[in-house]
Design a protein around this motif. Sequence first.
Motif, mmCIF file in Angstrom:
data_model
loop_
_atom_site.group_PDB
_atom_site.id
_atom_site.type_symbol
_atom_site.label_atom_id
_atom_site.label_comp_id
_atom_site.label_asym_id
_atom_site.label_seq_id
_atom_site.Cartn_x
_atom_site.Cartn_y
_atom_site.Cartn_z
ATOM 1 N N ASN A 1 0.745 -1.195 -0.182
ATOM 2 C CA ASN A 1 -0.287 0.784 0.189
ATOM 3 C C ASN A 1 0.659 1.183 0.387
ATOM 4 O OD1 ASN A 1 -2.677 -0.279 0.287
ATOM 5 N ND2 ASN A 1 -2.896 -0.930 2.023
ATOM 6 N N ALA A 2 2.451 1.090 1.031
ATOM 7 C CA ALA A 2 2.451 2.263 1.130
ATOM 8 C C ALA A 2 2.736 2.951 -0.625
ATOM 9 C CB ALA A 2 3.496 2.272 1.540
ATOM 10 N N PHE A 3 4.073 1.514 -1.826
ATOM 11 C CA PHE A 3 4.072 1.480 -2.615
ATOM 12 C C PHE A 3 3.592 1.951 -3.552
ATOM 13 C CE2 PHE A 3 4.733 -0.303 -6.965
ATOM 14 C CZ PHE A 3 5.837 -0.086 -6.873
ATOM 15 N N LEU A 4 1.967 1.493 -3.235
ATOM 16 C CA LEU A 4 0.716 2.331 -4.355
ATOM 17 C C LEU A 4 1.301 3.612 -3.827
ATOM 18 C CD1 LEU A 4 -1.723 -0.800 -3.873
ATOM 19 C CD2 LEU A 4 0.088 0.021 -6.129
ATOM 20 N N GLU A 5 0.704 3.629 -3.245
ATOM 21 C CA GLU A 5 0.199 5.200 -2.543
ATOM 22 C C GLU A 5 1.340 6.719 -2.675
ATOM 23 O OE1 GLU A 5 -0.571 7.250 1.524
ATOM 24 O OE2 GLU A 5 -0.117 5.202 1.708
ATOM 25 N N VAL A 6 2.281 5.628 -3.503
ATOM 26 C CA VAL A 6 3.149 7.006 -4.206
ATOM 27 C C VAL A 6 2.981 6.959 -5.282
ATOM 28 C CG1 VAL A 6 6.053 6.524 -5.315
ATOM 29 C CG2 VAL A 6 5.648 5.081 -3.189
ATOM 30 N N PHE A 7 2.176 5.964 -5.953
ATOM 31 C CA PHE A 7 1.973 6.601 -7.643
ATOM 32 C C PHE A 7 -0.195 7.396 -7.191
ATOM 33 C CE2 PHE A 7 4.605 3.064 -7.837
ATOM 34 C CZ PHE A 7 5.611 3.845 -9.226
#
Lengths: 268, 267
Positions: free
Chosen positions: A120-126
């Motif tokens: 989710n942290a990774f997706l938040e970047v996008f």
Amino acid sequence: MATRSRSSLIVYIVWMVAFVIAPIVLVVYYSLLDLNGNFTLSNYSNFFSLAYLKMTLTSFWYAFLITAFTLLIAYPTAYLLTRTKHKQLWLMLIIIPSWINLLLKTYAFIGIFGLYGPINAFLEVFGFEPTQILFTDFSFIFVAVYIFIPFMILPIFNSLDKLDKTLVYAARDLGASGWTTFRRVVFPLTIDGVKSGIQVTFIPALSLFMITRLIAGNKVITLGTAIEQQFLVAQNWGMGSTIAVFLILIMVISMLFTGNKMRGGRVQ
Amino acid sequence: MSKLPVSARIYLAVVFVILYAPIFYLIIYSFNSGGTMYTFESFTWEHYAAVFEDTRLIVILINTVLVALLSGLISTIIGTLGAIGIVSLKNQKLRNTILSLNNVLIVSPDVVIGASFLILFTIIGVKLGFASVLISHIAFSVPIVVLMVLPKLLEMNSSLIDAAHDLGATKRDVLTRVILPYIQPGIFAGFFLALTYSLDDFAVTFFVTGNGFSTLSVEIYSMARAGISLTVNAISGIVFLVTVLVVIGYYMILRRADKDSRTEVRA
């Protein structure tokens, strides 16, 4: 030699009667009992009711998806592994994760797929909003595929490794394209490895219950979860045994299907 | 041949990363003082200390190892004797029947094994706990040992046994001096596999464990159902370390056995 061997066989035969034959007989016997211990066929009629048929179909569908994705990832991996320089070492490195306790690997995904986890942290970047990945079909299938990959790679690697390379060269010399060579030569010759890979994935995938409980939430979506539910939660051993009888039948069918390989007792 | 195209290397690398990422994720956060698996605050050993201070957990660890060692040992003895017995059978049909029955527990789903053993133990009155778990682990490890020992026995030249008999060896001598040394690598492989099956088993144990007794897998399951606890992460760190050591040990035994058999052939 003969008498000694006979006596050495006794313990083994006792083991076989007590832990192979007796349990199967008991499961069949219990599947014919209702909650009060009377003989009945109601468990079987229940099993063929709409709710159970639907659950069985869902379980088969999930097992099919899990097996298909596992094969799709494992076959190219095994193929590329046989072409690396230190292939036994690389194979060993692929196998090590399968030796780590299953529960620990599953537990890791509770964190990874969690609402604040790295995915989710990774997706938040996008710019995506954090969503609950845990307790979805995706997370269930992903974790199951993750667990089964090494077990699928191993038999496929072994059969690819035994493949006579000159056959591949011959096919290429005769003008077959890379894809044709794979489809007409390599894949048919390694089908035994694929079959045993499917065998070690499909039936266990039908009977998963730990991953469904931890990753897919408390939904009863596989035959394994249904058995666990009936035996340990609902305390309805009759119904649980009926589902177990069904799983045993599937297992027997799959053993007949790959029977010629099991005879002679040579694994690998 | 060994030069793989870049795309193939990337593919393999991705598979490796995915296979190892969850394990290292667990281990990295086992050193997190923050108490969650989300934000790493600072380095600490406290979760490892917590594992070793928790006597209940230590007892469970000891139980797990004890069950694994005992079941590995007993199933290796039963399985090896069974394999020797199977090979001595002249009747091909009987032999095949026994081998198919041998494979039943290997192909059976864990849940079915667990459920049927639960019925078995309840009927014959074995109290659920240490005994039922140990007996189950022995039961499902025996066929693996048979499968590991059998190929070694089949490749053994029967004239070796005849020669021993001709030279005046008793049946006992033949077993301990000829057969057992020859099939030793198979026995070791069987023992190691039995050990790992036992350590890794969750489903069967979960069914037959009862209330008072627990193994590591069952304990982690109940901890994981309660939510995230970094103690579990610390356990994974320890388990990973032990696993790697065992793999290295196993690998070295295999290589030594391999080398031995090769030099024997040459001699």
